[in-house]
Motif scaffolding. Sequence first.
Motif, PDB file in Angstrom:
ATOM      1  N   TYR A   1     -98.971 -39.945  39.845  1.00 33.12           N
ATOM      2  CA  TYR A   1     -99.492 -40.662  39.053  1.00 33.12           C
ATOM      3  C   TYR A   1     -99.205 -39.732  37.472  1.00 33.12           C
ATOM      4  O   TYR A   1     -99.110 -38.591  37.702  1.00 33.12           O
ATOM      5  N   THR A   2     -99.522 -40.496  36.432  1.00 32.98           N
ATOM      6  CA  THR A   2     -99.123 -39.794  35.127  1.00 32.98           C
ATOM      7  C   THR A   2    -100.273 -39.939  34.005  1.00 32.98           C
ATOM      8  O   THR A   2    -101.016 -41.010  34.144  1.00 32.98           O
TER       9      THR A   2
ATOM     10  N   LEU B   1     -93.492 -45.841  35.528  1.00 33.18           N
ATOM     11  CA  LEU B   1     -93.810 -47.172  35.885  1.00 33.18           C
ATOM     12  C   LEU B   1     -93.617 -47.356  37.575  1.00 33.18           C
ATOM     13  O   LEU B   1     -94.189 -47.829  38.152  1.00 33.18           O
ATOM     14  N   LEU B   2     -92.743 -46.317  38.239  1.00 35.59           N
ATOM     15  CA  LEU B   2     -92.537 -46.394  39.604  1.00 35.59           C
ATOM     16  C   LEU B   2     -93.816 -45.869  40.208  1.00 35.59           C
ATOM     17  O   LEU B   2     -93.613 -45.757  41.555  1.00 35.59           O
ATOM     18  N   GLN B   3     -94.473 -44.876  39.723  1.00 37.48           N
ATOM     19  CA  GLN B   3     -95.564 -44.190  40.307  1.00 37.48           C
ATOM     20  C   GLN B   3     -96.646 -45.164  40.432  1.00 37.48           C
ATOM     21  O   GLN B   3     -96.835 -46.271  40.207  1.00 37.48           O
ATOM     22  N   GLN B   4     -98.036 -44.513  41.017  1.00 36.65           N
ATOM     23  CA  GLN B   4     -99.198 -45.417  41.445  1.00 36.65           C
ATOM     24  C   GLN B   4     -99.732 -45.792  40.145  1.00 36.65           C
ATOM     25  O   GLN B   4    -100.065 -47.315  39.797  1.00 36.65           O
ATOM     26  N   TYR B   5    -100.052 -45.066  39.039  1.00 38.81           N
ATOM     27  CA  TYR B   5    -100.605 -45.575  37.564  1.00 38.81           C
ATOM     28  C   TYR B   5    -100.070 -44.432  36.550  1.00 38.81           C
ATOM     29  O   TYR B   5     -99.805 -43.833  36.715  1.00 38.81           O
ATOM     30  N   TYR B   6    -100.321 -45.038  35.538  1.00 42.03           N
ATOM     31  CA  TYR B   6     -99.938 -44.349  34.109  1.00 42.03           C
ATOM     32  C   TYR B   6    -101.085 -44.609  33.174  1.00 42.03           C
ATOM     33  O   TYR B   6    -101.551 -45.818  32.873  1.00 42.03           O
ATOM     34  N   ARG B   7    -101.842 -43.492  32.895  1.00 36.24           N
ATOM     35  CA  ARG B   7    -102.963 -43.564  31.967  1.00 36.24           C
ATOM     36  C   ARG B   7    -102.526 -43.173  30.519  1.00 36.24           C
ATOM     37  O   ARG B   7    -102.379 -41.887  30.148  1.00 36.24           O
ATOM     38  N   PRO B   8    -102.427 -44.100  29.658  1.00 33.54           N
ATOM     39  CA  PRO B   8    -101.820 -43.404  28.138  1.00 33.54           C
ATOM     40  C   PRO B   8    -102.627 -43.158  27.430  1.00 33.54           C
ATOM     41  O   PRO B   8    -104.090 -42.883  27.716  1.00 33.54           O
ATOM     42  N   ALA B   9    -102.340 -42.428  26.345  1.00 36.40           N
ATOM     43  CA  ALA B   9    -103.534 -41.859  25.265  1.00 36.40           C
ATOM     44  C   ALA B   9    -104.172 -43.003  24.827  1.00 36.40           C
ATOM     45  O   ALA B   9    -105.499 -42.666  24.666  1.00 36.40           O
TER      46      ALA B   9
ATOM     47  N   PRO C   1    -105.248 -49.558  27.894  1.00 38.62           N
ATOM     48  CA  PRO C   1    -105.689 -49.619  29.246  1.00 38.62           C
ATOM     49  C   PRO C   1    -104.636 -48.866  30.224  1.00 38.62           C
ATOM     50  O   PRO C   1    -103.463 -48.852  29.810  1.00 38.62           O
ATOM     51  N   GLU C   2    -105.134 -48.701  31.298  1.00 37.95           N
ATOM     52  CA  GLU C   2    -104.203 -47.947  32.269  1.00 37.95           C
ATOM     53  C   GLU C   2    -103.272 -48.838  32.718  1.00 37.95           C
ATOM     54  O   GLU C   2    -103.451 -50.297  32.944  1.00 37.95           O
ATOM     55  N   LEU C   3    -101.980 -48.475  33.081  1.00 39.54           N
ATOM     56  CA  LEU C   3    -100.879 -49.211  33.689  1.00 39.54           C
ATOM     57  C   LEU C   3    -100.654 -49.050  35.073  1.00 39.54           C
ATOM     58  O   LEU C   3    -100.648 -47.910  35.504  1.00 39.54           O
ATOM     59  N   VAL C   4    -100.641 -50.328  35.759  1.00 35.17           N
ATOM     60  CA  VAL C   4    -100.281 -50.315  37.374  1.00 35.17           C
ATOM     61  C   VAL C   4     -98.907 -50.213  37.456  1.00 35.17           C
ATOM     62  O   VAL C   4     -98.105 -50.955  36.824  1.00 35.17           O
ATOM     63  N   GLY C   5     -98.773 -48.908  38.191  1.00 33.12           N
ATOM     64  CA  GLY C   5     -97.198 -49.035  38.565  1.00 33.12           C
ATOM     65  C   GLY C   5     -96.817 -49.542  39.719  1.00 33.12           C
ATOM     66  O   GLY C   5     -97.600 -50.236  40.280  1.00 33.12           O
ATOM     67  N   LEU C   6     -95.468 -49.500  40.071  1.00 29.64           N
ATOM     68  CA  LEU C   6     -94.917 -50.207  41.373  1.00 29.64           C
ATOM     69  C   LEU C   6     -95.659 -49.352  42.498  1.00 29.64           C
ATOM     70  O   LEU C   6     -95.169 -50.058  43.836  1.00 29.64           O
ATOM     71  N   GLY C   7     -95.793 -48.174  42.405  1.00 31.59           N
ATOM     72  CA  GLY C   7     -96.417 -47.248  43.570  1.00 31.59           C
ATOM     73  C   GLY C   7     -95.204 -46.964  44.630  1.00 31.59           C
ATOM     74  O   GLY C   7     -95.345 -46.542  45.767  1.00 31.59           O
TER      75      GLY C   7
END
Lengths: 247, 480
Positions: free
Chosen positions: A123-124, A101-109, A112-118
Motif C-alpha cells: 500500500y502507499t 494503482l496495482l497495490q491494495q490502496y493509495y492514500r493521497p495527500a 479520498p483513498e483510492l482502491v487499487g487492483l490488489g
Amino acid sequence: MRPTLHLVHLYPGLLNLYGDRGNIITLQKRCAWRGIELRVHQIGLGESLPPDPVDLYFMGGDQDREQTVVERDLRERHREAIQNHVSAGVPFLAVCGSYQLLQQYYRPAEGPELVGLGIIDAYTVHPGHDVPRCVGNIVVEWEGGTIVGFENHGGRTYLQAGAAPLGRVIQGHGNNGEDGFEGARTGNVFGTYVHGSLLPKNPAFADLLLHLALKPRYPDYELEPLDDSLEATAHDAAIRRARAMRG
Amino acid sequence: MDSRAGSARRVTVSPRTMLALFVGKLAAVMTRSLGKGGGTSLPGLLATRVQPHLVRELASQLQRGTIVVSGTNGKTTTSRMLASILTEAGVSVLRNASGSNLTRGVASALIARFDLWGTIRSEVSTFGLFEVDEAALPEVVELVQPSKLLLNNLFRDQLDRYGEVAMVARLWSKAIARLPAAAIVIANADDPLVAEVAVNNSECPLYFGISSVPDKGSTGEHASDVKTCPRCGGPIEYTLVTLGHLGHYRCSNCEFVRPEPVVCAENVRLRGIDGSDFTLAAGDVSASVHFPLPGLYNVYNALAAAAAATALGIDMSQIATALGNATAAFGRMERLEVDGHTVYLALAKNPAGLNEVMRTILQSSEKANLLMLLNDNTADGHDVSWIWDADVEMLAGHTGQVAFSGTRAPDMALRFKYAEVSDERGGKSRIELNTEAGLVHALAGLGAGEVLFVVPTYTAMLDVRGVLTRLGHVNPYWEE
C-alpha cells in the motif's frame, strides 16, 4: 517463424509523465531490431482491451489528478481480465503512479483513498505536500545487475507479506526511503518508481520483459543479443553521475 | 555623484537600506573585478540578507510602475522585446539580467540602478521589467507589488524541482492573490493551464492568443502536458493545436473554454528560421508584422510583449515596428559566426522547446549538423527523462554530423539511437562529456562554410557561451 507480440499500453494519453514513452520506444525497437513484430494497443478511458492474445502490459506514471480518473476505469473495466492474464504469467510493467494503482490502496495527500487492483500486496501513503518528495537519481541492485534511473514521487510504499521487492536501493529513496527496498515483483508483475526512462538505460530489464512475454506462446524462441554498448555507456555514466551528484 | 540629484527625486531611506545598498554595490564591484561574472545575483543575495525589505522599498520608487513576466518558456525573449518596444517609445526601463530571475536577481538589478542614498539614477521616470522564475513568482510579486503581471505559458519543465505542473499553477494563483488591487493580469488565452489560473483569480485579465495559422490543424504532440480539463478533469478537445498543449480548446464536459483574446496574431505564416509574418490586432486596430524570430513559440512571445505594451498605452504601429526589429536573446536561435562557420545556438530545455527548435532546424536545413548538449545541473533539472517526450524521430534522414556533449551526453545519444537518427557522415556519433571539447570537435568536423546547430540545455548554453567568449566570438551575456 517471426513472433508477433501484443503489448497493451494502458491510458497512454493520461499516464505519460516522466518520459514513459521511452519505455515503449525501447520495447518497440528492441523487437524490431530482432525481427519480432510488436503491436502496441493503446487503450484509453472507456475503451476495451483487445482480444487475446495479450503478451505484455505497460502502464506509466502520472499526476495525482489523472490518477483519480484512471482508478475507476481500471477497476471497473479491466480488473478481471488483467488478473486472469497476470495469473497466467503475462508480464506487466507499472511505473510510479501505476505501480501504486496495482497495490491494495493509495492514500493521497488530499481527497479520498483510492482502491487499487490488489495485484501487488503493498500500500502507499502520501505523507502530505509539506513532506519532501523522494526526488533524485536512483541506483538499484537486482537479480539482473543494476538498474539506474530517476525517481520523483510523493507517496511512500510499504510492501506486505505477499510482495517481494524488485531490488535493494544502492542510492536514492526507493519505496519509502526507510527500508532500503525499491519496487515490487509478484510473479511477472513489476512495479517500480524508476523512470528516466527505465528501459532505455536498463536493456537487461527490457529483454527480461520480452523474454517473459514470448515464453507462453513462443517457448523455444531465444532473444538474439543486441549491440548494447551505447546502452552500457549510458548506464555506467548515469551511475557515475548519480554518485557525483550525491557527493 | 550629485550631478544627477537635481533632476531626480530625493528619497529618504532607512540607514539599514543604505547599508544594504553599500553591501550590494561592493559585492558587484568585487565579483566583476574577480572575473566571477556580471554581478547579477550575489549583490542582491547579500543586500537582501542585510535588508529583507530592500526590493519592496526600491521597487516602490519606480514611478512608471512595474511588470513581472513569468512562464516556462520565453521569459527572456518576451522581456527583451517588451524592453525594446518601451525604449523606442521613450520609456526608461530597468530590467534584471536574464537567468538571474529569483528575488536576488531582481534585487541586484535594482541595486545597480539606485545610488547609495536610495535614489534612482535616471532623469526620466522609470519602468521596472522583471522576468521571474515560475516558482519564485509569489515571493517576488509580494515584494515588487507590480502593476502588471504577465503569464505566458506553463509547460512541463524541471518536474524534479517543481513537483507537478499543477503545483506551479497553485503557486501562480497564490501570486495573483498577492497583487495590488489595481494590477492587471496579462495571460495567454491559448494555454488552458494559464487561462484557468487567470480566470479564477483575477477580475478582468487581458488575454492574448493566436487566432489562425493556416498550416496548423488539430493534431496533438506527444509533449502535450494537458490531457484533461484543468477545471473538471473531463476530456479536452482542440480545434487548433499551435504547439504542445497550446491552441483553441474546449472541455466537452463543463463550460471551460478558451477565453476570447483581446490582443491577437492573425493569419500567422511561418518563414522557417527567418521568422514569420502575421497581423497583430487589438480591437479594431491592427498592423502587419514582419517578424524576424523563428517559430510559433516566438509569435507567442511577441504577442505577450505586445499585450503588455498595449496595456501600457503604447501605439499599435510603434509595437509592430519594434517587433519587426526584434533580435534573438542570447542562445535563443542566436546566430554567431565562428571560424568561418555560421553557428546557431538554440536553447532547448523541455520537450515543447526541443520540438520547436527541431522543427525550425528542419525548415532551414536539408542535412543539419547538430551538437546536442544535455546537462543535468540544478538549473537544467536533474531529471533528463524529458528527452524521451520530444519527437526526435522527426530528424531521421535530415542530419549530417551529429555529436553529443554535456553531463548526460550518453542519454541524448541513446535517445537518438532509439529514434534511429544517426550521424549520416557514416562515423560513429561522438560523445564528449566536456562541453569545450565537444564544441571544438564539432567545429573541426565541419566542411568549409557549413552551418552548425548547437542545441544546449540552460547551463550547457552558459558553458558554450563561456567557451565562445574566451575565444573572442561573443560578448559576455551580462553585457547584453
